[in-house]
Design an enzyme around this catalytic site. Structure first.
Site, PDB file in Angstrom:
ATOM      1  N   GLU A  62       5.270   1.994   9.089  1.00  0.00           N
ATOM      2  CA  GLU A  62       4.076   2.846   8.983  1.00  0.00           C
ATOM      3  C   GLU A  62       3.072   2.539  10.096  1.00  0.00           C
ATOM      4  O   GLU A  62       2.895   1.379  10.492  1.00  0.00           O
ATOM      5  CB  GLU A  62       3.421   2.640   7.610  1.00  0.00           C
ATOM      6  CG  GLU A  62       4.305   3.183   6.494  1.00  0.00           C
ATOM      7  CD  GLU A  62       3.759   2.945   5.092  1.00  0.00           C
ATOM      8  OE1 GLU A  62       4.159   3.690   4.197  1.00  0.00           O
ATOM      9  OE2 GLU A  62       2.951   2.029   4.893  1.00  0.00           O
TER      10      GLU A  62
ATOM     11  N   CYS B   5      -3.146   2.081  14.659  1.00  0.00           N
ATOM     12  CA  CYS B   5      -2.821   0.788  14.070  1.00  0.00           C
ATOM     13  C   CYS B   5      -1.297   0.734  13.939  1.00  0.00           C
ATOM     14  O   CYS B   5      -0.710   1.542  13.218  1.00  0.00           O
ATOM     15  CB  CYS B   5      -3.520   0.717  12.714  1.00  0.00           C
ATOM     16  SG  CYS B   5      -3.122  -0.739  11.768  1.00  0.00           S
TER      17      CYS B   5
ATOM     18  N   CYS C 286       6.470  -8.878   5.562  1.00  0.00           N
ATOM     19  CA  CYS C 286       5.731  -9.967   6.201  1.00  0.00           C
ATOM     20  C   CYS C 286       5.974 -11.232   5.397  1.00  0.00           C
ATOM     21  O   CYS C 286       6.086 -11.188   4.179  1.00  0.00           O
ATOM     22  CB  CYS C 286       4.238  -9.633   6.204  1.00  0.00           C
ATOM     23  SG  CYS C 286       3.242 -10.888   7.001  1.00  0.00           S
TER      24      CYS C 286
ATOM     25  N   CYS D 275      -0.132 -12.968   2.043  1.00  0.00           N
ATOM     26  CA  CYS D 275      -1.565 -12.905   1.683  1.00  0.00           C
ATOM     27  C   CYS D 275      -1.716 -12.150   0.360  1.00  0.00           C
ATOM     28  O   CYS D 275      -1.142 -11.076   0.186  1.00  0.00           O
ATOM     29  CB  CYS D 275      -2.364 -12.208   2.779  1.00  0.00           C
ATOM     30  SG  CYS D 275      -2.152 -12.957   4.391  1.00  0.00           S
TER      31      CYS D 275
ATOM     32  N   CYS E 194      -2.725  -8.264   0.034  1.00  0.00           N
ATOM     33  CA  CYS E 194      -2.067  -7.286   0.905  1.00  0.00           C
ATOM     34  C   CYS E 194      -0.735  -6.822   0.314  1.00  0.00           C
ATOM     35  O   CYS E 194       0.093  -7.649  -0.096  1.00  0.00           O
ATOM     36  CB  CYS E 194      -1.847  -7.945   2.269  1.00  0.00           C
ATOM     37  SG  CYS E 194      -0.777  -7.020   3.351  1.00  0.00           S
TER      38      CYS E 194
ATOM     39  N   SER F 108      -4.289  -8.741  15.808  1.00  0.00           N
ATOM     40  CA  SER F 108      -4.941  -9.306  14.625  1.00  0.00           C
ATOM     41  C   SER F 108      -3.988 -10.276  13.939  1.00  0.00           C
ATOM     42  O   SER F 108      -2.836  -9.943  13.682  1.00  0.00           O
ATOM     43  CB  SER F 108      -5.310  -8.166  13.673  1.00  0.00           C
ATOM     44  OG  SER F 108      -5.733  -8.686  12.442  1.00  0.00           O
TER      45      SER F 108
ATOM     46  N   ASN G 113      -9.699  -2.817  -0.193  1.00  0.00           N
ATOM     47  CA  ASN G 113      -9.117  -1.523  -0.579  1.00  0.00           C
ATOM     48  C   ASN G 113      -8.217  -1.731  -1.780  1.00  0.00           C
ATOM     49  O   ASN G 113      -7.216  -2.442  -1.677  1.00  0.00           O
ATOM     50  CB  ASN G 113      -8.285  -0.960   0.574  1.00  0.00           C
ATOM     51  CG  ASN G 113      -9.139  -0.698   1.782  1.00  0.00           C
ATOM     52  OD1 ASN G 113     -10.112   0.042   1.702  1.00  0.00           O
ATOM     53  ND2 ASN G 113      -8.797  -1.330   2.900  1.00  0.00           N
TER      54      ASN G 113
ATOM     55  N   CYS H 135      -6.522  -0.663   5.308  1.00  0.00           N
ATOM     56  CA  CYS H 135      -6.155  -2.050   5.558  1.00  0.00           C
ATOM     57  C   CYS H 135      -5.606  -2.714   4.286  1.00  0.00           C
ATOM     58  O   CYS H 135      -6.222  -2.642   3.233  1.00  0.00           O
ATOM     59  CB  CYS H 135      -7.446  -2.752   6.000  1.00  0.00           C
ATOM     60  SG  CYS H 135      -7.180  -4.337   6.680  1.00  0.00           S
TER      61      CYS H 135
HETATM   62  S1  SF4 Z   1      -2.473  -9.334   5.695  1.00  0.00           S
HETATM   63 FE1  SF4 Z   1      -1.149  -9.250   7.498  1.00  0.00          FE
HETATM   64  S2  SF4 Z   1      -0.343 -11.310   7.598  1.00  0.00           S
HETATM   65 FE2  SF4 Z   1      -1.142 -11.130   5.539  1.00  0.00          FE
HETATM   66  S3  SF4 Z   1       0.615 -10.472   4.296  1.00  0.00           S
HETATM   67 FE3  SF4 Z   1      -0.472  -8.632   4.994  1.00  0.00          FE
HETATM   68  S4  SF4 Z   1       0.589  -7.995   6.827  1.00  0.00           S
HETATM   69 FE4  SF4 Z   1       1.129 -10.140   6.438  1.00  0.00          FE
END
Ligand code: SF4
Length: 366
Positions: free
Chosen positions: A90, A103, A110, A114, A117, A212, A309, A352
């Site tokens: 995406e 973006c 990933c 985090c 996310c 980032s 978000n 985000c």
């Molecule tokens: S914020 Fe970035 S680094 Fe952290 S889990 Fe999501 S995609 Fe990965």
């Protein structure tokens, strides 16, 4: 066969040089593809036919296929792009007053995990190749150049925001802030940055490219000033909270990140940006703001406050506007350059921390 979209001019020259052909052919190819938007070697009329046939078999110029484009009421567009192995990646186009940012993603999933996310919930699937990353940009650029609205809603959003002035469609800035941790795919990211900056091709200045990261400082130290701008996702001012949100903090705690930033010799106009996602009741109090201002005291940086978000997959909530404004005002009162980054594309799951829901939502695969 070479993936055309991961080759710099130098790489192309080497590949073509092996054939004993003139170096300037690489510049011709580059101009056709990146400046004129021609992706079929057969249409590159200033290259002799016999050589075109050689190049056709030598370079793969296929792009990720845009499977979906979701238009937000705020003008941003989330793209789902199909890769050759069937994975979907995406990218989000975000038009603003003075710039239009794309973006892009650097990985499928990933491994950083985090807590705030959605992509982190997927886990790591694989790195994207340099051509799959550049391919997102070129495919979206081609889409925007040729876009004709297909429904009244699309037309309303698109014509109001983009169509009247063609320049509004230009992608002026690139941020590596989509799915994945770019520094965890460092070799490819460095190759992509070289390609983005190629004067005969896409010709982006380092100021227009932002990497980032969660703060993988060993890799970040290779992204020097004049290579790209750097943003670090901080999100908490003490290690306990940050480790809870971002397990990588055990390896790269706040102090290590601050020492890295202090040693970063930016120019007056290039400063490191800290991103701070404001999460209701977790890191949004005035005490948190105080702590943040204390640890950042004397550090040359900008702070982006990003109200969280919400997502159906994560229990965190967005703070109310008053809390956000108070946090912001406190940092301003301490003379930090701080802005509230308004969340874009929330209604399309493009904001985000929201990318990759399709991998968690089984119905998206049916
Ligand atoms: S914020 Fe970035 S680094 Fe952290 S889990 Fe999501 S995609 Fe990965």
């Amino acid at each position: 066969m070479y993936d055309f979209f991961e080759l710099t001019i130098k790489n192309l020259e080497t590949a073509i040089g092996v054939l004993g052909k003139e170096k300037y052919r690489s510049r011709q190819l580059f101009k056709w593809v990146y400046n004129r938007g021609i992706y079929d070697v057969n249409d590159m009329t200033d290259i002799p036919k016999s050589l075109r046939m050689v190049f056709r078999d030598m370079f793969d110029m296929s792009l990720p296929e845009i499977k979906e484009a979701h238009f937000s009421q705020d003008g941003s567009i989330k793209f789902a792009l199909l890769l050759k192995d069937g994975n979907i990646v995406e990218s989000v186009f975000i038009p603003e007053e003075k710039r239009n940012t794309l973006c892009v993603s650097s990985q499928i999933g990933c491994r950083m995990g985090c807590k705030f996310c959605v992509t982190g919930k997927i886990g790591f699937i694989r790195n994207l190749s340099a051509s799959e990353i550049v391919g997102q940009l070129v495919a979206v650029k081609r889409y925007l150049d040729n876009y004709v609205p297909s429904s009244d809603i699309d037309r309303k959003v698109f014509t109001e925001r983009h169509a009247e002035e063609p320049t509004k469609r230009l992608i002026t800035n690139i941020v590596f802030m989509g799915m994945g941790e770019p520094i965890d795919n460092l070799d490819n990211i460095i190759q992509v940055i070289d390609l983005l900056k190629e004067p005969l091709g896409l010709d982006y200045s380092y100021r227009k490219i932002t990497v980032s990261s969660v703060g993988l400082i060993d890799g970040l130290s290779l992204i020097k000033p004049k290579v790209a701008s750097i943003a670090i996702s901080l999100n908490a001012a003490d290690d306990e909270k940050r480790t809870y949100l971002m397990p990588i903090n055990r390896l790269y705690p706040i102090n290590a990140i601050l020492n890295f930033v202090k040693g970063f010799k930016g120019t007056n106009r290039i400063r490191i940006t800290f991103e701070y996602i404001l999460i209701k009741g977790f890191n949004d109090s005035i005490n948190d703001a105080k702590q943040l201002s204390e640890i950042l005291k004397g550090t040359k940086c900008k702070i982006n406050l990003i109200p969280y978000n919400e997502s159906p997959y994560i229990e965190f909530k967005t703070p109310n506007t008053e809390t956000i404004n108070e946090f912001h005002a406190y940092l301003l009162s301490k003379n930090f350059t701080t802005i509230i980054r308004s969340s874009r594309g929330q209604d399309i799951g493009g904001a985000c921390g929201q990318l990759g829901m399709r991998y968690l939502d089984k119905s998206a695969h049916s």
